[in-house]
Write an enzyme that holds these catalytic residues in place. Structure first.
Site, PDB file in Angstrom:
ATOM      1  N   GLY A  16     -71.908  38.410  30.177  1.00  0.00           N
ATOM      2  CA  GLY A  16     -71.725  39.364  31.020  1.00  0.00           C
ATOM      3  C   GLY A  16     -70.665  40.365  30.589  1.00  0.00           C
ATOM      4  O   GLY A  16     -69.656  40.612  31.573  1.00  0.00           O
ATOM      5  N   THR A  18     -71.175  43.698  29.867  1.00  0.00           N
ATOM      6  CA  THR A  18     -71.320  45.033  30.035  1.00  0.00           C
ATOM      7  C   THR A  18     -70.673  45.681  31.173  1.00  0.00           C
ATOM      8  O   THR A  18     -71.011  46.926  31.255  1.00  0.00           O
ATOM      9  CB  THR A  18     -73.127  45.079  30.589  1.00  0.00           C
ATOM     10  OG1 THR A  18     -73.231  44.251  31.541  1.00  0.00           O
ATOM     11  CG2 THR A  18     -73.794  44.618  29.003  1.00  0.00           C
ATOM     12  N   ARG A  41     -77.469  41.861  29.662  1.00  0.00           N
ATOM     13  CA  ARG A  41     -79.165  42.099  29.824  1.00  0.00           C
ATOM     14  C   ARG A  41     -79.507  43.509  29.377  1.00  0.00           C
ATOM     15  O   ARG A  41     -80.290  43.937  28.825  1.00  0.00           O
ATOM     16  CB  ARG A  41     -79.623  41.875  31.135  1.00  0.00           C
ATOM     17  CG  ARG A  41     -79.885  40.253  31.442  1.00  0.00           C
ATOM     18  CD  ARG A  41     -80.004  40.037  32.875  1.00  0.00           C
ATOM     19  NE  ARG A  41     -79.002  40.720  33.569  1.00  0.00           N
ATOM     20  CZ  ARG A  41     -79.121  40.711  34.951  1.00  0.00           C
ATOM     21  NH1 ARG A  41     -80.062  40.171  35.795  1.00  0.00           N
ATOM     22  NH2 ARG A  41     -78.005  41.074  35.540  1.00  0.00           N
ATOM     23  N   TYR A 160     -74.066  32.158  47.777  1.00  0.00           N
ATOM     24  CA  TYR A 160     -73.243  32.650  46.625  1.00  0.00           C
ATOM     25  C   TYR A 160     -72.018  31.456  46.638  1.00  0.00           C
ATOM     26  O   TYR A 160     -71.447  31.353  45.549  1.00  0.00           O
ATOM     27  CB  TYR A 160     -72.765  33.998  47.014  1.00  0.00           C
ATOM     28  CG  TYR A 160     -71.456  34.511  46.047  1.00  0.00           C
ATOM     29  CD1 TYR A 160     -71.899  34.690  44.591  1.00  0.00           C
ATOM     30  CD2 TYR A 160     -70.145  34.801  46.318  1.00  0.00           C
ATOM     31  CE1 TYR A 160     -70.985  35.040  43.770  1.00  0.00           C
ATOM     32  CE2 TYR A 160     -69.088  34.968  45.398  1.00  0.00           C
ATOM     33  CZ  TYR A 160     -69.643  35.233  43.985  1.00  0.00           C
ATOM     34  OH  TYR A 160     -68.792  35.769  43.015  1.00  0.00           O
ATOM     35  N   GLU A 196     -68.702  46.217  39.549  1.00  0.00           N
ATOM     36  CA  GLU A 196     -70.098  46.264  39.920  1.00  0.00           C
ATOM     37  C   GLU A 196     -70.589  45.396  40.997  1.00  0.00           C
ATOM     38  O   GLU A 196     -71.852  45.514  41.633  1.00  0.00           O
ATOM     39  CB  GLU A 196     -71.112  46.753  38.894  1.00  0.00           C
ATOM     40  CG  GLU A 196     -70.927  47.941  38.028  1.00  0.00           C
ATOM     41  CD  GLU A 196     -71.771  47.974  36.883  1.00  0.00           C
ATOM     42  OE1 GLU A 196     -72.756  47.222  36.773  1.00  0.00           O
ATOM     43  OE2 GLU A 196     -71.647  48.802  35.930  1.00  0.00           O
TER      44      GLU A 196
HETATM   45  P1  NDP Z   1     -70.030  43.251  37.699  1.00  0.00           P
HETATM   46  O1  NDP Z   1     -71.235  43.307  38.062  1.00  0.00           O
HETATM   47  O2  NDP Z   1     -69.305  43.918  37.271  1.00  0.00           O
HETATM   48  O3  NDP Z   1     -70.359  42.234  35.989  1.00  0.00           O
HETATM   49  C1  NDP Z   1     -71.202  41.083  36.022  1.00  0.00           C
HETATM   50  C2  NDP Z   1     -71.678  40.934  34.766  1.00  0.00           C
HETATM   51  O4  NDP Z   1     -72.564  39.689  34.628  1.00  0.00           O
HETATM   52  C3  NDP Z   1     -72.602  42.054  34.190  1.00  0.00           C
HETATM   53  O5  NDP Z   1     -71.979  42.316  32.784  1.00  0.00           O
HETATM   54  C4  NDP Z   1     -73.912  41.610  33.960  1.00  0.00           C
HETATM   55  O6  NDP Z   1     -74.478  41.939  32.809  1.00  0.00           O
HETATM   56  C5  NDP Z   1     -73.636  39.892  33.908  1.00  0.00           C
HETATM   57  N1  NDP Z   1     -74.841  39.291  34.272  1.00  0.00           N
HETATM   58  C6  NDP Z   1     -75.588  38.925  35.564  1.00  0.00           C
HETATM   59  N2  NDP Z   1     -76.582  38.247  35.476  1.00  0.00           N
HETATM   60  C7  NDP Z   1     -76.852  38.191  34.186  1.00  0.00           C
HETATM   61  C8  NDP Z   1     -77.835  37.347  33.639  1.00  0.00           C
HETATM   62  N3  NDP Z   1     -78.804  36.734  34.336  1.00  0.00           N
HETATM   63  N4  NDP Z   1     -77.768  37.462  32.183  1.00  0.00           N
HETATM   64  C9  NDP Z   1     -76.615  37.614  31.550  1.00  0.00           C
HETATM   65  N5  NDP Z   1     -75.596  38.540  32.161  1.00  0.00           N
HETATM   66  C10 NDP Z   1     -75.859  38.731  33.398  1.00  0.00           C
HETATM   67  O7  NDP Z   1     -69.144  42.114  38.305  1.00  0.00           O
HETATM   68  P2  NDP Z   1     -67.785  41.297  38.131  1.00  0.00           P
HETATM   69  O8  NDP Z   1     -67.363  41.717  36.657  1.00  0.00           O
HETATM   70  O9  NDP Z   1     -67.117  41.352  39.333  1.00  0.00           O
HETATM   71  O10 NDP Z   1     -68.391  39.861  38.031  1.00  0.00           O
HETATM   72  C11 NDP Z   1     -67.999  38.838  36.890  1.00  0.00           C
HETATM   73  C12 NDP Z   1     -67.988  37.343  37.506  1.00  0.00           C
HETATM   74  O11 NDP Z   1     -66.709  37.399  38.141  1.00  0.00           O
HETATM   75  C13 NDP Z   1     -68.905  36.866  38.250  1.00  0.00           C
HETATM   76  O12 NDP Z   1     -69.269  35.483  37.979  1.00  0.00           O
HETATM   77  C14 NDP Z   1     -68.658  37.075  39.634  1.00  0.00           C
HETATM   78  O13 NDP Z   1     -69.443  36.270  40.333  1.00  0.00           O
HETATM   79  C15 NDP Z   1     -67.066  36.684  39.446  1.00  0.00           C
HETATM   80  N6  NDP Z   1     -66.339  37.191  40.678  1.00  0.00           N
HETATM   81  C16 NDP Z   1     -66.200  38.442  41.123  1.00  0.00           C
HETATM   82  C17 NDP Z   1     -65.425  38.785  42.015  1.00  0.00           C
HETATM   83  C18 NDP Z   1     -65.276  40.302  42.621  1.00  0.00           C
HETATM   84  O14 NDP Z   1     -65.030  40.473  43.730  1.00  0.00           O
HETATM   85  N7  NDP Z   1     -65.833  41.367  41.727  1.00  0.00           N
HETATM   86  C19 NDP Z   1     -64.567  37.880  42.755  1.00  0.00           C
HETATM   87  C20 NDP Z   1     -64.634  36.677  42.060  1.00  0.00           C
HETATM   88  C21 NDP Z   1     -65.583  36.258  40.984  1.00  0.00           C
HETATM   89  P3  NDP Z   1     -75.912  42.633  32.972  1.00  0.00           P
HETATM   90  O15 NDP Z   1     -76.386  43.345  34.206  1.00  0.00           O
HETATM   91  O16 NDP Z   1     -76.148  43.644  31.826  1.00  0.00           O
HETATM   92  O17 NDP Z   1     -76.814  41.493  32.347  1.00  0.00           O
HETATM   93  C1  8X3 Z   2     -66.441  37.356  44.856  1.00  0.00           C
HETATM   94  C2  8X3 Z   2     -65.089  37.362  46.055  1.00  0.00           C
HETATM   95  O1  8X3 Z   2     -65.017  37.226  48.536  1.00  0.00           O
HETATM   96  O2  8X3 Z   2     -66.613  38.680  47.738  1.00  0.00           O
HETATM   97  O3  8X3 Z   2     -66.479  36.339  44.370  1.00  0.00           O
HETATM   98  O4  8X3 Z   2     -66.935  36.193  47.624  1.00  0.00           O
HETATM   99  S1  8X3 Z   2     -65.955  37.441  47.482  1.00  0.00           S
END
Ligand code: NDP
Ligand code: 8X3
Length: 261
Positions: A16, A18, A41, A160, A196
């Site tokens: 992930g 991107t 992806r 989630y 995102e």
């Molecule tokens: P983004 O949506 O910006 O990034 C998510 C990344 O995951 C993208 O690069 C996307 O790439 C990739 N991804 C999603 N689904 C798939 C798939 N099926 N196969 C391959 N790649 C995939 O979000 P974040 O950077 O915030 O998220 C990163 C991680 O952090 C996640 O696990 C999220 O749950 C976790 N997180 C986020 C928080 C927040 O508040 N933002 C807080 C706590 C945890 P592509 O679409 O190109 O496949």
């Molecule tokens: C993302 C943080 O609080 O939106 O994992 O679930 S929260």
């Protein structure tokens, strides 16, 4: 240069990459001269990132375009890495998402499948495929991106939260299973990070997504990537098991101070 003469250059695999946290990790590790294996992806975003980071830092980058939910694709892309790429020092299991935000009785099955298949099964598929490379070298560090949603539950967060509780449990389990192989496992549990993430959760609804981060300073992807960089640079006898990182104005998943004075 033959195999026995190869000089090891540190390699990180980021799922992930991107956008958001994964992309920012790629930038930090490139700056620090790691070889990068970047997955996602959206192939055009992977290509652009590869070009940018290669021209800026001169590092070698392998981009792999697949969906972590698909076991065959995971095996095809990660199962047969060449000698040049299989000495992975750091695996960042970052690919993940929230999809939808509704009460359990209103939940959309497709949203539930997407979260469980990506956040739990995808992480398992990648880990199962990559750990043999680490076991062979008795060395490696796995970073699992969990969430504060893996420590608590909140209204409409149901599936989630369940998926991130599973990641939290898997971090603990991996630490036990991989102990004989001296592989470190660090669980990272962030609160709200402006990426995102919310746009994806609200299926592209920009207005709803922007409202999530309004009137306070959320975490930025850079904040998380810097902590990951810190965690992987501890001495070999030290492991950070579990790190919770929150915006200063977010006490937990249900207490957020908007418009702080
Ligand atoms: P983004 O949506 O910006 O990034 C998510 C990344 O995951 C993208 O690069 C996307 O790439 C990739 N991804 C999603 N689904 C798939 C798939 N099926 N196969 C391959 N790649 C995939 O979000 P974040 O950077 O915030 O998220 C990163 C991680 O952090 C996640 O696990 C999220 O749950 C976790 N997180 C986020 C928080 C927040 O508040 N933002 C807080 C706590 C945890 P592509 O679409 O190109 O496949
Ligand atoms: C993302 C943080 O609080 O939106 O994992 O679930 S929260």
């Amino acid at each position: 240069m033959n195999n026995t003469q190869r000089i090891h250059q540190n390699t990180v695999l980021i799922t992930g990459a991107t956008s958001g946290i994964g992309k920012t990790c790629a930038q930090i590790f490139a700056q620090q001269q790691y070889k990068l294996i970047l997955t996602g992806r959206r192939n055009e975003l992977l290509d652009t990132l590869q070009k940018e980071l290669h021209s800026q830092y001169g590092v070698e980058i392998l981009t792999l375009n697949f969906d972590v939910r698909n076991w065959e694709e995971v095996q095809k892309h990660l199962g047969g890495l060449t000698d040049d790429w299989k000495e992975i020092d750091v695996l960042i299991n970052n690919a993940g998402l929230a999809s939808g935000f509704g009460s359990i009785d209103q939940g959309d099955i497709a949203d539930w499948d997407a979260m469980i298949d990506t956040n739990v099964k995808g992480l398992l598929y990648v880990t199962k495929t990559v750990t043999p490379y680490m076991i062979a070298r008795k060395s490696g560090h796995i970073i699992n991106i969990a969430s504060i949603a893996g420590k608590e539950v909140y209204l409409n967060g149901n599936v989630y939260c369940a998926s991130k509780h599973a990641v939290d449990a898997l971090s603990k389990a991996m630490r036990i299973d991989l102990l004989p192989h001296q592989i470190k496992v660090t669980n990272i549990a962030p609160g709200m990070v402006d990426t995102e993430f919310s746009l994806v959760r609200f299926h592209g609804d920009q207005e709803k997504a922007e409202a999530v981060y309004r009137d306070f300073e959320p975490l930025h992807a850079q904040d998380i990537a810097e902590v990951i960089w810190f965690a992987i640079n501890r001495p070999s006898h030290v492991n950070l098991n579990d790190i919770v990182i929150m915006p200063t104005v977010q006490a937990n998943t249900s207490h957020l101070l908007r418009n702080p004075k």
